[in-house]
Write a protein that holds these residues in place. Structure first.
Motif, mmCIF file in Angstrom:
data_model
loop_
_atom_site.group_PDB
_atom_site.id
_atom_site.type_symbol
_atom_site.label_atom_id
_atom_site.label_comp_id
_atom_site.label_asym_id
_atom_site.label_seq_id
_atom_site.Cartn_x
_atom_site.Cartn_y
_atom_site.Cartn_z
ATOM 1 N N UNK A 41 -33.511 -1.018 -63.919
ATOM 2 C CA UNK A 41 -34.849 -1.447 -63.632
ATOM 3 C C UNK A 41 -35.456 -0.154 -63.437
ATOM 4 N N UNK A 42 -36.952 -0.196 -63.856
ATOM 5 C CA UNK A 42 -37.642 0.889 -63.582
ATOM 6 C C UNK A 42 -38.884 0.323 -62.916
ATOM 7 N N UNK A 43 -39.344 1.048 -61.944
ATOM 8 C CA UNK A 43 -40.330 0.642 -61.158
ATOM 9 C C UNK A 43 -41.587 1.916 -61.447
ATOM 10 N N UNK A 44 -42.952 1.574 -61.016
ATOM 11 C CA UNK A 44 -43.796 2.675 -61.315
ATOM 12 C C UNK A 44 -43.551 3.604 -60.240
ATOM 13 N N UNK A 45 -43.315 4.866 -60.770
ATOM 14 C CA UNK A 45 -42.827 6.200 -60.013
ATOM 15 C C UNK A 45 -44.044 6.806 -59.721
ATOM 16 N N UNK A 46 -44.210 7.422 -58.838
ATOM 17 C CA UNK A 46 -45.254 8.335 -58.444
ATOM 18 C C UNK A 46 -44.670 9.686 -58.107
ATOM 19 N N UNK A 47 -43.486 9.784 -57.560
ATOM 20 C CA UNK A 47 -43.279 11.164 -57.270
ATOM 21 C C UNK A 47 -42.178 11.679 -58.289
ATOM 22 N N UNK A 48 -42.203 13.203 -58.316
ATOM 23 C CA UNK A 48 -41.111 13.905 -58.986
ATOM 24 C C UNK A 48 -40.539 14.855 -58.180
ATOM 25 N N UNK A 49 -39.257 14.929 -58.526
ATOM 26 C CA UNK A 49 -38.415 16.083 -57.662
ATOM 27 C C UNK A 49 -37.874 17.057 -58.569
ATOM 28 N N UNK A 50 -37.501 18.267 -57.879
ATOM 29 C CA UNK A 50 -36.713 19.384 -58.323
ATOM 30 C C UNK A 50 -35.504 19.391 -57.498
ATOM 31 N N UNK A 51 -34.431 19.227 -58.324
ATOM 32 C CA UNK A 51 -33.067 19.402 -57.774
ATOM 33 C C UNK A 51 -32.455 20.809 -57.644
ATOM 34 N N UNK A 52 -32.033 21.191 -56.750
ATOM 35 C CA UNK A 52 -31.733 22.757 -56.661
ATOM 36 C C UNK A 52 -30.008 22.697 -56.903
ATOM 37 N N UNK A 53 -29.424 23.738 -57.298
ATOM 38 C CA UNK A 53 -28.057 23.758 -57.508
ATOM 39 C C UNK A 53 -27.436 23.716 -55.900
ATOM 40 N N UNK A 54 -26.443 22.926 -55.516
ATOM 41 C CA UNK A 54 -26.122 23.170 -54.121
ATOM 42 C C UNK A 54 -25.229 24.345 -53.881
ATOM 43 N N UNK A 55 -25.435 25.157 -52.587
ATOM 44 C CA UNK A 55 -24.701 26.137 -52.278
ATOM 45 C C UNK A 55 -23.452 25.991 -51.508
ATOM 46 N N UNK A 56 -22.766 26.636 -51.516
ATOM 47 C CA UNK A 56 -21.386 26.452 -50.528
ATOM 48 C C UNK A 56 -20.548 27.811 -50.298
ATOM 49 N N UNK A 101 -31.693 5.910 -61.641
ATOM 50 C CA UNK A 101 -32.424 4.751 -60.389
ATOM 51 C C UNK A 101 -33.697 4.180 -61.159
ATOM 52 N N UNK A 102 -34.178 4.924 -61.956
ATOM 53 C CA UNK A 102 -35.410 4.614 -62.633
ATOM 54 C C UNK A 102 -36.874 4.344 -61.586
ATOM 55 N N UNK A 103 -36.840 5.280 -60.407
ATOM 56 C CA UNK A 103 -37.544 5.144 -59.620
ATOM 57 C C UNK A 103 -38.482 6.355 -59.301
ATOM 58 N N UNK A 104 -38.128 7.407 -60.013
ATOM 59 C CA UNK A 104 -38.900 8.761 -59.948
ATOM 60 C C UNK A 104 -39.740 8.842 -61.245
ATOM 61 N N UNK A 105 -40.796 9.844 -61.226
ATOM 62 C CA UNK A 105 -41.635 10.181 -62.502
ATOM 63 C C UNK A 105 -40.810 11.043 -63.067
ATOM 64 N N UNK A 106 -40.149 12.176 -62.368
ATOM 65 C CA UNK A 106 -39.329 13.088 -63.321
ATOM 66 C C UNK A 106 -38.461 13.526 -62.153
ATOM 67 N N UNK A 107 -37.339 13.942 -62.847
ATOM 68 C CA UNK A 107 -36.144 14.799 -62.048
ATOM 69 C C UNK A 107 -35.924 16.016 -62.882
ATOM 70 N N UNK A 108 -35.956 17.114 -62.378
ATOM 71 C CA UNK A 108 -35.804 18.560 -63.318
ATOM 72 C C UNK A 108 -34.829 19.447 -62.439
ATOM 73 N N UNK A 109 -34.703 20.461 -62.790
ATOM 74 C CA UNK A 109 -34.082 21.825 -62.354
ATOM 75 C C UNK A 109 -35.007 22.675 -61.968
ATOM 76 N N UNK A 110 -34.721 23.553 -60.807
ATOM 77 C CA UNK A 110 -35.661 24.818 -60.811
ATOM 78 C C UNK A 110 -35.669 25.581 -62.024
#
Length: 195
Positions: A41-56, A101-110
């Motif tokens: 399913x895809x919904x009208x997505x308004x937000x975009x997010x950048x996903x950083x590489x986890x640290x550890x 998930x189809x719920x975000x406008x875009x998902x990217x990397x830094x």
């Protein structure tokens, strides 16, 4: 929340036959981690997010499967390795799960130079086989940072434990994949809820 694990969720393919004649010892089997499947399913997505590489800590920066002994000592599990450095592998599967998930406008990397509303930063607190309890443990802390202000919009710790029948590379990798699937499902729901 649990989801069925596809029969091929863990790819144990790269048996490195080409390396068979190079030096002693068998090449370790290589294991992958799975992203959550598309939601359909895809919904009208308004937000975009950048996903950083986890640290550890340093042992989690490698491609090795880790065993935590009852006294706290960390060792590498012989006979197996991840398909990539663990932080990059988790980052990739988290990005794919959020996209699926189809719920975000875009998902990217830094570094992708995509303007975003939020940045997701995380830390690997545990991603290992606990020899003392016989469990695969995945423990990630996460923060959603507003890109414009740098303020923490939300923070949470995600933990999952899955029993491990025996401590070997194949069983351990499969259990860690199942534990990560639980954590990914909770993280995706949390990000999409805006909390």
């Amino acid at each position: 929340m649990t989801r069925p694990i596809p029969a091929l969720a863990i790819a144990t393919v790269l048996l490195a036959t080409a390396l068979g004649g190079c030096g002693g010892g068998a090449a370790p089997m290589t294991f992958d981690l799975a992203a959550l499947p598309p939601s359909g399913r895809t919904v009208a997505a308004a937000r975009s997010i950048v996903v950083a590489e986890p640290v550890g800590i340093q042992p989690f920066e490698a491609d090795r499967i880790i065993v935590r002994e009852p006294g706290g000592a960390l060792s590498f599990l012989g006979g197996g390795q991840w398909a990539d450095r663990l932080p990059r592998l988790i980052q990739t599967r988290l990005i794919q799960s959020l996209e699926n998930s189809g719920r975000l406008r875009s998902v990217s990397r830094p570094g992708d130079k995509v303007v975003s509303d939020l940045q997701l930063i995380s830390e690997i607190r545990a991603f290992d086989i606990s020899a003392g309890t016989g469990e695969a443990v995945v423990d990630l802390s996460a923060k959603l940072i507003a890109e414009g202000t740098g303020k923490v919009a939300a923070a949470r710790i995600f933990t999952a434990r899955v029993p491990v029948a025996k401590v070997d590379a194949g069983t351990g990798a499969m259990a860690l994949d199942r534990a990560l699937a639980t954590v990914l499902a909770e993280m995706v729901q949390w990000v999409n809820s805006g909390r």
